[in-house]
Motif scaffolding. Sequence first.
Motif, PDB file in Angstrom:
ATOM      1  N   ARG A  69       0.855  -1.183   0.000  1.00 49.42           N
ATOM      2  CA  ARG A  69       0.000   0.000   0.000  1.00 49.42           C
ATOM      3  C   ARG A  69       0.891   1.234   0.000  1.00 49.42           C
ATOM      4  O   ARG A  69       1.887   1.302   0.719  1.00 49.42           O
ATOM      5  CB  ARG A  69      -0.887   0.021   1.246  1.00 49.42           C
ATOM      6  N   SER A  70       0.493   2.192  -0.806  1.00 50.42           N
ATOM      7  CA  SER A  70       1.146   3.496  -0.819  1.00 50.42           C
ATOM      8  C   SER A  70       0.032   4.538  -0.796  1.00 50.42           C
ATOM      9  O   SER A  70      -0.626   4.773  -1.817  1.00 50.42           O
ATOM     10  CB  SER A  70       2.006   3.645  -2.069  1.00 50.42           C
ATOM     11  N   GLU A  71      -0.219   5.087   0.384  1.00 50.59           N
ATOM     12  CA  GLU A  71      -1.309   6.034   0.605  1.00 50.59           C
ATOM     13  C   GLU A  71      -2.639   5.417   0.206  1.00 50.59           C
ATOM     14  O   GLU A  71      -3.051   4.437   0.785  1.00 50.59           O
ATOM     15  CB  GLU A  71      -1.009   7.355  -0.084  1.00 50.59           C
ATOM     16  N   ASN A  72      -3.297   5.939  -0.840  1.00 52.96           N
ATOM     17  CA  ASN A  72      -4.628   5.431  -1.203  1.00 52.96           C
ATOM     18  C   ASN A  72      -4.591   4.426  -2.349  1.00 52.96           C
ATOM     19  O   ASN A  72      -5.597   4.182  -3.005  1.00 52.96           O
ATOM     20  CB  ASN A  72      -5.561   6.597  -1.566  1.00 52.96           C
ATOM     21  N   VAL A  73      -3.418   3.809  -2.580  1.00 53.96           N
ATOM     22  CA  VAL A  73      -3.258   2.847  -3.677  1.00 53.96           C
ATOM     23  C   VAL A  73      -2.687   1.544  -3.130  1.00 53.96           C
ATOM     24  O   VAL A  73      -1.757   1.553  -2.327  1.00 53.96           O
ATOM     25  CB  VAL A  73      -2.302   3.408  -4.758  1.00 53.96           C
ATOM     26  N   ASP A  83      -7.597   1.188  -6.155  1.00 57.33           N
ATOM     27  CA  ASP A  83      -8.022   2.166  -5.172  1.00 57.33           C
ATOM     28  C   ASP A  83      -8.106   1.446  -3.825  1.00 57.33           C
ATOM     29  O   ASP A  83      -8.772   0.402  -3.710  1.00 57.33           O
ATOM     30  CB  ASP A  83      -9.393   2.736  -5.555  1.00 57.33           C
ATOM     31  N   ALA A  84      -7.424   1.949  -2.808  1.00 59.59           N
ATOM     32  CA  ALA A  84      -7.333   1.246  -1.530  1.00 59.59           C
ATOM     33  C   ALA A  84      -8.705   1.024  -0.894  1.00 59.59           C
ATOM     34  O   ALA A  84      -8.941  -0.027  -0.286  1.00 59.59           O
ATOM     35  CB  ALA A  84      -6.415   2.000  -0.578  1.00 59.59           C
ATOM     36  N   ASP A  85      -9.619   1.973  -1.028  1.00 58.65           N
ATOM     37  CA  ASP A  85     -10.953   1.803  -0.442  1.00 58.65           C
ATOM     38  C   ASP A  85     -11.712   0.662  -1.121  1.00 58.65           C
ATOM     39  O   ASP A  85     -12.340  -0.163  -0.455  1.00 58.65           O
ATOM     40  CB  ASP A  85     -11.758   3.096  -0.528  1.00 58.65           C
ATOM     41  N   GLN A  86     -11.671   0.590  -2.453  1.00 55.37           N
ATOM     42  CA  GLN A  86     -12.353  -0.488  -3.171  1.00 55.37           C
ATOM     43  C   GLN A  86     -11.706  -1.824  -2.845  1.00 55.37           C
ATOM     44  O   GLN A  86     -12.388  -2.822  -2.616  1.00 55.37           O
ATOM     45  CB  GLN A  86     -12.322  -0.236  -4.686  1.00 55.37           C
ATOM     46  N   ASP A  99      -9.959  -2.710  -0.092  1.00 50.76           N
ATOM     47  CA  ASP A  99     -10.312  -3.111   1.276  1.00 50.76           C
ATOM     48  C   ASP A  99     -11.761  -3.571   1.371  1.00 50.76           C
ATOM     49  O   ASP A  99     -12.067  -4.535   2.073  1.00 50.76           O
ATOM     50  CB  ASP A  99     -10.063  -1.966   2.255  1.00 50.76           C
TER      51      ASP A  99
END
Length: 131
Positions: A85-89, A110-113, A115
């Motif tokens: 993970r790098s910030e939101n990616v 996208d980190a939110d999608q 997760d």
Amino acid sequence: MFDHLEIRVLPRGPRYAPQLRFRVNGEDVVEPAVGPGGCGPFSDDVFPADRPSPLRAGGQPHRVQLGQPECTGGCCGYLSAVVQRSENVVLWSDWLVPADAARPLEYAFDADQYDAELTRIEADPWWRRKA
């Protein structure tokens, strides 16, 4: 633009425990690399009941096995990627593939999608129940 991850849990078969398949942007990532007789990782190995999934991406990069050919990974090699993970990616990169297999692309989710997709699978661990 981000890549889109979808995880499917395949039911228990005659030779295998329930296993995972990973689709990125609608395309199977596992079968092209491991062949039609190969398999994804077992669901219980990637989503264990007693610890976080190795697919969970933190700041520290780590390698995750995503599949193996029918002859087993010990013979021809595993399909694996470095997850980080790098910030939101969340990145899947530095692929290792079974012998003579095509190397998948590097994927940026996208980190939110990402997760949310892991949480969706963890929310209903039907594969842990005995048939």
